[in-house]
Enzyme design. Structure first.
Site, PDB file in Angstrom:
ATOM      1  CB  SER A  24      -6.211   4.650   0.558  1.00  0.00           C
ATOM      2  OG  SER A  24      -5.224   5.599   0.850  1.00  0.00           O
ATOM      3  NE  ARG A  28      -8.276   1.251   4.108  1.00  0.00           N
ATOM      4  CZ  ARG A  28      -7.239   2.060   4.193  1.00  0.00           C
ATOM      5  NH1 ARG A  28      -6.460   2.228   3.128  1.00  0.00           N
ATOM      6  NH2 ARG A  28      -6.960   2.688   5.322  1.00  0.00           N
ATOM      7  CB  SER A 146      -5.890   5.315   9.937  1.00  0.00           C
ATOM      8  OG  SER A 146      -5.309   5.630   8.690  1.00  0.00           O
ATOM      9  CG  ASP A 292      -1.611  11.058   2.991  1.00  0.00           C
ATOM     10  OD1 ASP A 292      -0.634  11.173   3.749  1.00  0.00           O
ATOM     11  OD2 ASP A 292      -2.090   9.966   2.665  1.00  0.00           O
ATOM     12  NE  ARG A 323       4.571  12.693   3.262  1.00  0.00           N
ATOM     13  CZ  ARG A 323       3.577  11.924   2.850  1.00  0.00           C
ATOM     14  NH1 ARG A 323       2.376  12.064   3.378  1.00  0.00           N
ATOM     15  NH2 ARG A 323       3.784  11.012   1.910  1.00  0.00           N
ATOM     16  NE  ARG A 366       0.340  11.368  -0.128  1.00  0.00           N
ATOM     17  CZ  ARG A 366      -0.391  10.871  -1.124  1.00  0.00           C
ATOM     18  NH1 ARG A 366      -0.531  11.556  -2.238  1.00  0.00           N
ATOM     19  NH2 ARG A 366      -0.971   9.686  -1.014  1.00  0.00           N
ATOM     20  CE  LYS A 390       5.026   5.970  -0.793  1.00  0.00           C
ATOM     21  NZ  LYS A 390       5.054   4.531  -0.507  1.00  0.00           N
TER      22      LYS A 390
END
Length: 409
Positions: A24, A28, A146, A292, A323, A366, A390
């Site tokens: 994350s 950014r 988000s 997550d 999920r 995940r 990933k």
């Protein structure tokens, strides 16, 4: 690649694992470095997602294929919308073409972006012609991913008049929004977040800056799961982490005390220690700000034979897979008494875990990593195990370091 997993015979573990930078934070930081070349980045993630983000930012014309990387899809949509002279088609995997993008596209178009749909309205692939954007006010529903919000905030300082973003309704995933704002402030951009309005000032240039990416708390979650299922006295040290983290998933340190895992902070590291605390038969957590880690927590509870009720999971249905349904299917195969709605998950305490069950991963990193700690309690198979690249390419090697037996079939 199909793997057969067996946990270590000595379940009192002690080792140190080094985890690379947060996906994350890396994505950014990469976008900000593309906007402001005087920015350098250290401890960048070695994940597939960060690599496709980095490669995508270099393209100025033609097709940009981000595969399964949802973050890259959202962030690059914002980025290319502001790049005058660049014209791209942004696309990805089959699953990516099923993940909605219309809310972000509409917000950008209201600012003056030139974006059109190549196939189905509201979904990738999308064609983007970069524009000089001067409008400064936009609104979004507050309960959306988000990543839509951060996509707008990251490009905001490069806009001629900055940006005023109004979030309509109850805001979710606040930590990820604050992470974005903190990184903007770190490079000298003025921001404010009051009530439901976020303001980001325009900034033409930044001073030479080095952004140091903290290691990924989402990746740390799997070691919290292992520690919770291991014998009391287990100690696993992870680096490099900060006590005052920008990442919402750092709430793990608090949540896992319920499962007998205590976290101590050292210099750029954390140590997880399993205590002999009795775990409650019923556990409830609101994960709206950290969705997550829902898979990890659900698997931990099942592995411990305790119940849980997880809420705030409305964004999980539009991730790499649905999920919630994936968890329902795979945990049921192992013998769990589980039910899900479109935003909640409930597990009833049960005794016993079926063995030698093959876990399907649904192109979702995940799913593979969240279920792996169950090898502490049973033997299992993981299908398409390479999907971990990933976000965490070294995952299976790091489990081997903890004496997991991992055999490729």
């Amino acid at each position: 690649m199909k793997l057969h997993l067996t946990g270590p015979s000595n379940t009192k573990l002690k080792d140190t694992i080094t985890i690379t930078g947060s996906k994350s934070e890396s994505n950014r930081s990469l976008l900000l470095a593309a906007l402001y070349p005087d920015i350098e980045i250290e401890n960048i993630s070695n994940s597939d997602d960060a690599q496709v983000m980095e490669e995508g930012l270099k393209i100025s014309k033609g097709t940009v294929d981000i595969h399964h990387a949802g973050t890259a899809m959202r962030f690059l949509t914002g980025y290319f919308s502001t790049q005058e002279g660049k014209e791209v088609i942004l696309t990805g995997s089959k699953r990516m073409t099923e993940r909605p993008i219309e809310i972000l596209v509409n917000a950008l178009k209201s600012l003056g972006a030139d974006i059109s749909y190549v196939q189905d309205k509201g979904y990738p692939p999308i064609k983007i012609k970069g524009q000089h954007i001067v409008k400064e006010k936009v609104s979004l529903p507050a309960n959306v991913s988000s990543q839509y919000i951060s996509s707008l905030l990251l490009i905001a300082p490069s806009l001629e008049n900055g940006l005023q973003l109004e979030l309509v309704g109850k805001i979710t995933s606040v930590p990820y929004i604050k992470m974005t704002l903190a990184l903007l402030e770190e490079i000298g951009v003025e921001t404010s977040f009051e009530g439901n309005v976020i303001k980001v000032s325009s900034k033409a240039n930044v001073s030479p800056t080095t952004l140091v990416v903290e290691s990924d708390w989402s990746s740390a979650s799997y070691f919290y799961g292992i520690c919770a299922l291991a014998a009391p006295g287990t100690e696993i040290t992870l680096s490099a982490y900060k006590e005052k983290s920008l990442q919402g998933d750092s709430v793990l340190a608090k949540i896992y005390t319920a499962f007998g895992v205590e976290t101590s902070f050292g210099k750029n590291k954390i140590t997880l220690k399993k205590t002999d605390k009795i775990v409650s038969a019923e556990n409830e957590f609101d994960l709206a700000n950290a969705p997550d880690i829902a898979q990890t927590i659900a698997v931990t509870c099942f592995g411990l034979g305790v119940g849980c009720h997880l809420i705030g999971l409305h964004t999980l249905k539009i991730k790499e897979t649905d999920r919630l349904e994936a968890l329902h299917t795979e945990l049921s195969k192992l013998g769990a008494n589980i039910s899900v709605t479109d935003k909640t998950l409930t597990i009833i305490p049960s005794i016993g875990i079926l063995k030698d069950i093959a876990i399907d991963t649904y192109n979702d990193h995940r799913m593979a990593m969240a279920f792996a700690p169950l090898a502490m309690k049973t033997t299992l198979y993981v299908n398409d195990a390479e999907v971990v690249s990933k976000s965490y390419p070294d995952f299976w090697n790091d489990l081997k370091q903890l004496n997991f037996s991992i055999k490729e079939l």
